[in-house]
Design a protein around this motif. Structure first.
Motif, short mmCIF file in Angstrom:
data_model
loop_
_atom_site.label_atom_id
_atom_site.label_comp_id
_atom_site.label_asym_id
_atom_site.label_seq_id
_atom_site.Cartn_x
_atom_site.Cartn_y
_atom_site.Cartn_z
N ASP A 294 0.84 -1.20 0.00
CA ASP A 294 0.00 0.00 0.00
C ASP A 294 0.87 1.25 0.00
O ASP A 294 0.59 2.21 -0.72
CB ASP A 294 -0.91 -0.01 1.23
CG ASP A 294 -1.83 1.20 1.27
OD1 ASP A 294 -2.63 1.38 0.33
OD2 ASP A 294 -1.75 1.97 2.24
N LEU B 105 -7.38 -1.58 4.29
CA LEU B 105 -6.57 -2.69 3.80
C LEU B 105 -7.18 -4.05 4.12
O LEU B 105 -6.79 -5.06 3.51
CB LEU B 105 -5.16 -2.61 4.39
CG LEU B 105 -4.26 -1.46 3.90
CD1 LEU B 105 -2.92 -1.50 4.59
CD2 LEU B 105 -4.09 -1.51 2.39
N ARG C 176 -5.47 -2.05 -7.40
CA ARG C 176 -4.77 -2.23 -6.14
C ARG C 176 -4.10 -3.60 -6.13
O ARG C 176 -3.40 -3.95 -7.07
CB ARG C 176 -5.77 -2.10 -4.99
CG ARG C 176 -6.49 -0.78 -4.96
CD ARG C 176 -5.55 0.37 -4.63
NE ARG C 176 -5.09 0.30 -3.24
CZ ARG C 176 -4.20 1.13 -2.71
NH1 ARG C 176 -3.67 2.07 -3.44
NH2 ARG C 176 -3.83 1.03 -1.45
#
Length: 212
Positions: free
Chosen positions: A23, A84, A39
């Protein structure tokens, strides 16, 4: 989407740490103007008896408490990286039984630490690596065919990279010999790529493994 599979997760902490690192890297790239299309997804796996601990590790680090506990106050706690949590899934996987991963698609990276510390684990681990690579290859080929993306190379068509952390005192050389005989090649990461606490150590190493 960068797709990662962790083998033999145990407590799930490696996947949690990797999620935070990935991240941070993606956010930095975005700040520098790099195009960020997608992502990432991490699938942490182990046998059934480890799953509750793995899920608790993910929940505690990103939600503030384990979802298995009835603690409403902790559940409402807002953590900076709570988002997350949705990027990590916990899954049962017995090495060699690739059917449990059939719906996960192709993986770009396979990770694990201290997976070959017993001789009887060598063959099942190598079989699992072969199965996952085969599954990833067939999945990416199906995806490419169905989407008709022939104008540019499909990144997922490459075999996944394998990163294994190895405690050298526990893992016998025969494991690496079996890797070579099974069509893999490996190299140990150079010291300068490791954290200071691991440099110059003959006890631990991170190996990059690829299917030839």
């Amino acid at each position: 989407c960068i797709r990662v599979l962790e083998l033999g997760s145990g407590n799930g902490f490696l996947s949690v740490c990797l999620a935070v690192v990935m991240d941070g890297i993606l956010q930095q790239q975005q700040e520098q103007g790099a195009q960020q299309e997608e992502r990432f997804k991490i699938v942490a796996t182990d046998t059934a008896e480890h799953l509750s601990l793995m899920q608790a590790t993910v929940d505690i680090n990103f939600l503030g408490s384990s979802s298995s506990k009835n603690n409403q106050q902790a559940q409402e706690q807002q953590l900076p990286q709570q988002y997350l949590h949705k990027f990590i899934s916990v899954r049962e996987y017995v090495w060699g039984s690739s059917s449990s991963l059939e719906h996960d698609g192709a993986f770009d990276l396979i990770i694990g630490s201290d997976l070959a510390y017993r001789d009887e684990l060598h063959d099942p681990l190598i079989e699992a690596l072969q199965d996952i690579i085969s599954l990833s290859s067939s999945s990416s080929s199906t995806t490419a065919t169905s989407s008709h993306r022939y104008s540019r190379p499909n990144r997922s068509c490459r075999p996944p990279i394998i990163l294994l952390g190895v405690t050298m005192t526990d893992t016998k050389p025969i494991f690496f010999e079996k890797l070579i005989r099974s069509g893999f090649r490996y190299e140990k990461l150079a010291d300068h790529l490791l954290g200071p606490q691991f440099r110059g150590s003959s006890q631990f190493g991170i190996f990059v493994i690829r299917k030839v």
